[in-house]
Design an enzyme around this catalytic site. Structure first.
Site, PDB file in Angstrom:
ATOM      1  N   GLN A   4       0.861  -1.223   0.191  1.00  0.00           N
ATOM      2  CA  GLN A   4       0.178   0.191   0.173  1.00  0.00           C
ATOM      3  C   GLN A   4       1.217   1.181  -0.197  1.00  0.00           C
ATOM      4  OE1 GLN A   4      -3.146  -2.125   3.259  1.00  0.00           O
ATOM      5  NE2 GLN A   4      -3.464   0.016   2.795  1.00  0.00           N
ATOM      6  N   PHE A  27      -6.340  -3.802   3.089  1.00  0.00           N
ATOM      7  CA  PHE A  27      -7.053  -3.570   4.432  1.00  0.00           C
ATOM      8  C   PHE A  27      -6.148  -2.893   5.577  1.00  0.00           C
ATOM      9  CE2 PHE A  27      -9.049  -7.238   2.192  1.00  0.00           C
ATOM     10  CZ  PHE A  27     -10.241  -6.416   1.700  1.00  0.00           C
ATOM     11  N   GLU A  79       0.052  -1.749   4.604  1.00  0.00           N
ATOM     12  CA  GLU A  79       0.512  -0.390   4.596  1.00  0.00           C
ATOM     13  C   GLU A  79       2.115  -0.341   5.029  1.00  0.00           C
ATOM     14  OE1 GLU A  79      -1.765   2.265   6.879  1.00  0.00           O
ATOM     15  OE2 GLU A  79      -0.388   3.723   7.185  1.00  0.00           O
ATOM     16  N   ARG A 135      -5.632   7.428  16.913  1.00  0.00           N
ATOM     17  CA  ARG A 135      -6.938   7.517  16.480  1.00  0.00           C
ATOM     18  C   ARG A 135      -8.202   6.780  17.387  1.00  0.00           C
ATOM     19  NH1 ARG A 135      -9.338   8.322  11.282  1.00  0.00           N
ATOM     20  NH2 ARG A 135      -7.390   9.205  10.229  1.00  0.00           N
ATOM     21  N   ARG A 170      -8.170  -1.486   8.644  1.00  0.00           N
ATOM     22  CA  ARG A 170      -9.250  -0.817   8.305  1.00  0.00           C
ATOM     23  C   ARG A 170     -10.057  -0.323   9.299  1.00  0.00           C
ATOM     24  NH1 ARG A 170     -13.435  -3.052   3.669  1.00  0.00           N
ATOM     25  NH2 ARG A 170     -14.243  -1.380   2.855  1.00  0.00           N
ATOM     26  N   PHE A 189      -8.454   1.675  11.736  1.00  0.00           N
ATOM     27  CA  PHE A 189      -7.124   2.251  12.192  1.00  0.00           C
ATOM     28  C   PHE A 189      -7.275   2.788  13.654  1.00  0.00           C
ATOM     29  CE2 PHE A 189      -3.206   5.013  12.095  1.00  0.00           C
ATOM     30  CZ  PHE A 189      -2.318   4.103  11.654  1.00  0.00           C
ATOM     31  N   ALA A 216      -5.762   5.602   5.300  1.00  0.00           N
ATOM     32  CA  ALA A 216      -6.921   6.631   6.213  1.00  0.00           C
ATOM     33  C   ALA A 216      -7.995   7.058   5.237  1.00  0.00           C
ATOM     34  CB  ALA A 216      -5.957   7.886   6.334  1.00  0.00           C
ATOM     35  N   GLU A 229     -12.794   3.049   4.898  1.00  0.00           N
ATOM     36  CA  GLU A 229     -13.174   2.646   6.239  1.00  0.00           C
ATOM     37  C   GLU A 229     -14.406   2.789   7.000  1.00  0.00           C
ATOM     38  OE1 GLU A 229      -9.414   4.711   7.024  1.00  0.00           O
ATOM     39  OE2 GLU A 229      -8.731   3.095   8.163  1.00  0.00           O
TER      40      GLU A 229
END
Ligand code: MTE
Ligand code: HPA
Ligand code: MOS
Length: 811
Positions: A211, A242, A246, A324, A356, A358, A524, A754
């Site tokens: 990603q 997902f 990342e 988050r 997903r 986060f 994000a 997300e």
């Protein structure tokens, strides 16, 4: 399922054309099996296949690693260990994770060596001949153990407003508890994969299921001891990411590249599902202790919560994920006094990572679960308590000090309440549950208010290269990675709209660091927001120049046009001035139209204008860079504008529980979201239903088990239960409200990637609703029953039949 927005635009809104529903740019090749993923790349001459050697223990010292027998297997080309890695450390936030274990493994599945062979058979044989001696060491396996040992990653973060301690002390009612949320695997269909080619002219070219091509490029270069310009990372598409790709794709790509560099041969490393699940990290487990104060009407007065997450052995993104979570503890509800604190724990699990939502889903689970308990305590319906506490005018500033603009939450609750016939169904369920004979049912409506933007400000940037060709077709390149979500199709739609051409005339090219450098991960949910806006900026630069030329041509006799004169040089060349074109220009239906001022409108086919532009030496290509404006969240103070806007929604879920087995069926889900004015309605609906069902797996059946040494044992679909088509809601009504007020973002859209996942928490709260009503029936009094995520059949049965299980286990 409605296929178009059904709610009329609000009063005063300009009516715009329906949002498109162009098919996904890979839909045809997906269904015909021709979509190429990393491991579909044709085998090159001399290519090597790679396999991993990893620790079977959560924590262990590597006493001896003898690879002589493995390397002696015919067809084995090389073995790579830590000593071969130029810079054996990587990490997105803290650079602390080795690519290969040097002396001590910190988690089961941590890779200690890579073997490369000419055939899979030779590789398998070699892997069996690896001789590794480990000394197992004491390991930290739980959040409690980590807290006891003060084993932490990063610092504790706090977000606070008002005085939670004083408000709790003064509150008429208080509840406290501990919420346990466990890990979940990403279960993308394509496991981590990389193929590295040593290019004849020097650089290493890595095709990676990442990603984050830029970070992968950098980690590969560092591992190989190369400057960044000697590495190209290419990501055509992923079979799902997902969040799991990342960060964690980078070391995998580095391992393949190390083999390629050492041998000078192409090297392929594609993890089996089992290895993928064992080696890579999951959604962070959380343990949340909380106390909440409220009044007799269920109005929330104070929340004090301490969140601990299991970060696993290395930091990865866990501190950002925790942030988050803290930013989403309010969800849709105004709480006047808040103190939420978050600390990531270092354990000996695989390093947990983005998934997903986060962190958001954990904060939302907390407050939605609290509301169910508050409602039961004060004897109100949970929906009434939600609607009383929802953010509303005058009460629309979050605990981190951001005002909620374009707040749709009260309207969404109101609309869904009637659409899903909440009150009538609530009554029916109440009376059928009270009888205690039929199936046990539960109903719950939860909300989502998901903040869009990377919480790390510098990640909110993107660049795009737009190449317009003289036949009126366009190639666009960005740093965005297509992983099924449709980012390419959305970017193509944005570009097509700018030039007034059909979407088929735009092709989004393979993502490569050769064309777009210094990019952010596609994450994000901001892939389209950022890359689409960067592409739009490039388009605007081109259309400005074309607009000037069109204005100029309008007043020019045909025999003076560049197509007649440029070859001979018989007319002066037009030079594009600064600023906007004198008369406004529209790009529509493949033509460029200069607005009439008095006289007739002037219209020219786009390809014709492009040809004249080329002959006038005017660039019809451009590069755009976009940086999201107006973001300013201070992580140390825990205050500020963390997000550009919020994607919002509500969902009501009805579940049915088998009293003898604890098995759950989701009977009906009604879901309503505000995604602004979608670029592509069909793709957004796919994200909504897919995200919801993926979340259902997390809150119900997906359960990871580790052996006594910390090695994952549920590492395949036979032992790890993701939702199947049988598990999808029997009735699934999903819809979007049409909202044109989101001026903060490109084209008035709101991100869809997300946010829908968080609405699956309504399935979990509906399960709690059912279980609590059953306990109340059995015991004749209110009982607040905590149920961990995932609420597996076993956990549900244990909650309903607590005394029976206690008696059995006491024997
Ligand atoms: N949808 C599909 N089909 N496959 C995926 O891997 N990833 C999700 C979401 N939807 C994903 C998906 C996650 S975690 C994010 S952050 C967003 O897509 C990323 O893409 P976007 O920013 O373009 O929405
Ligand atoms: N979301 C997803 N990925 C991220 C974020 C975020 O907020 N911050 C850093 N990586
Ligand atoms: Mo998504 S978890 O931000 O990749």
């Amino acid at each position: 399922m409605a296929d178009r927005p059904t709610e009329a635009p609000r009063e005063g809104a300009t009516v715009l054309p329906d949002p498109g529903s162009e098919p996904h740019d890979s839909s045809r090749t997906h269904v015909t099996g021709r979509s190429e993923y990393v491991d579909d790349r044709p085998l090159m001459r001399g290519e090597l296949v790679c396999g991993l050697v990893y620790s079977p223990y959560a924590r262990a010292r590597l006493v001896k690693l003898d690879l002589t027998a493995a390397c002696a297997v015919p067809g084995v080309a090389c073995a790579i260990t830590a000593a071969d890695v130029a810079r054996n450390a990587w990490g997105s936030i803290f650079v602390e994770q080795p690519i290969l274990v040097e002396q001590e493994a910190q988690h089961a599945g941590e890779v200690v060596a890579v073997l490369a062979a000419e055939s899979r058979e030779a590789l398998a044989k070699a892997l069996r001949r690896v001789h590794a001696e480990w000394e197992e060491l004491p390991a930290i396996r739980t959040i409690d153990e980590a807290i006891a040992a003060a084993s932490f990653i990063g610092v504790e973060r706090t977000i606070a407003r008002g005085d939670a301690t004083a408000a709790l002390a003064a509150a008429p009612h208080r509840l406290s508890g501990t919420l346990v949320i466990e890990a979940a695997d990403h279960f993308y269909l394509e496991s981590h994969a990389a193929v590295a080619y040593p290019r004849a002219d020097g650089p290493i070219e890595v095709h990676s299921s990442t990603q984050h091509p830029t970070e992968t490029q950098h980690v590969v270069a560092d591992a190989l001891g190369l400057p960044f310009h000697e590495v190209v990372c290419i990501a055509r598409r992923l079979g799902g990411g997902f969040g799991g790709k990342e960060t964690q794709a980078a070391p995998i790509a580095a391992l393949a590249a190390l083999v390629a560099k050492r041998t000078g041969r192409p090297a392929r490393l594609v993890l089996s599902k089992d290895d993928d699940m064992i080696v890579t990290g999951k959604r962070n487990p959380f343990q949340i202790r909380y106390e909440v104060g409220f009044d007799g009407a269920g109005m929330l007065l104070a929340l004090d919560a301490q969140l601990h997450s299991d970060g696993g052995a290395y930091a990865d993104l866990s501190t950002a994920i925790m942030e988050r979570a803290l930013l989403h503890c309010d969800n849709a509800y105004f709480v006047p006094n808040v103190r939420v604190r978050g600390q990531v724990c270092r354990t000996n699990h695989h390093p947990h990572t983005a998934f997903r939502g986060f962190g958001g889903p954990k904060g939302v689970a907390l407050i939605e679960s609290i509301i169910e308990d508050v409602a039961r305590t004060v004897g109100c319906d949970a929906l009434d308590v939600r609607r009383r506490n929802v953010y509303r005018p005058g009460h629309d500033v979050t605990h981190f000090g951001q005002k909620i603009e374009d707040n749709c939450l009260p309207a969404l609750f109101e609309s869904l309440e009637s659409r899903c016939e909440y009150r009538a169904r609530r009554e029916a369920i109440r009376s059928s549950n009270a009888a205690g004979t039929g199936p046990l049912r539960g109903l719950s409506m939860t909300a989502v208010k998901f903040g869009i933007a990377f919480t790390t400000r510098f990640l909110n940037q993107a660049n795009a290269l737009v190449n317009v060709h003289r036949d009126g077709t366009v190639q666009v390149s960005t740093g965005a990675v297509e992983m099924g979500q449709g980012v390419n199709t959305r970017i193509a739609a944005i570009v097509a709209e700018r030039f007034g051409i059909a979407i088929d005339a735009v092709r989004v090219m393979t993502t490569s660091t050769e064309k777009n450098a210094n990019t952010s991960p596609t994450a994000a949910s901001a892939g389209t927001d950022l890359n689409g806006a960067a592409a739009a900026k490039a388009c605007e630069a081109i259309t400005r120049r074309l607009g000037h030329l069109a204005n100029h041509l309008r007043g020019l006799p045909a025999d003076r046009w560049p197509s007649r004169t440029a070859g001979l040089g018989t007319a002066p060349e037009f030079v594009v001035p600064e600023g906007p074109p004198p008369s406004p220009v529209r790009f529509e239906r493949g033509a460029v139209i200069v607005e009439a001022d008095g006289g007739d409108a002037f219209e020219i086919p786009l390809p014709r204008l492009l040809g004249e532009a080329y002959l006038s030496r005017i660039s019809i290509c451009d590069y755009g860079h976009f940086a999201t404006p107006n973001l300013g969240f201070d992580k140390e103070k825990g205050q500020g504008r963390a997000f550009l806007y919020f994607s919002q929604g509500v969902a009501a879920s009805e579940v049915e529980i088998d009293r003898r087995t604890g098995e759950v069926k989701v009977r009906r889900v009604d879901l309503l979201m505000d995604l602004g004015r979608p670029v592509n309605h069909a793709l957004d609906m796919g994200q909504v239903t897919g995200g919801f069902v993926q979340g259902m797996g997390w809150v119900t059946t997906e359960h990871l088990f580790y052996d006594d040494h910390g090695l994952l044992v549920s590492h395949s679909p036979s032992t790890y239960k993701i939702p199947s088509v049988q598990d999808t809601p029997r009735i699934f009504n999903t819809d979007l409200v049409f909202n044109e007020r989101n001026t903060a973002n490109i084209r008035g859209t709101k991100a869809s990637g997300e946010p829908p996942l968080l609405l699956s928490l309504s399935v979990w709260t509906a399960i709690r609703d059912a279980v609590m009503s059953e306990r109340e029936r059995l015991r004749g009094e209110l009982e607040l029953v905590p149920i961990a995520i995932p609420a597996t059949a076993e956990r549900i049965l244990r909650a309903i039949e607590r005394e029976t299980f206690a008696a059995i286990e006491a024997r």
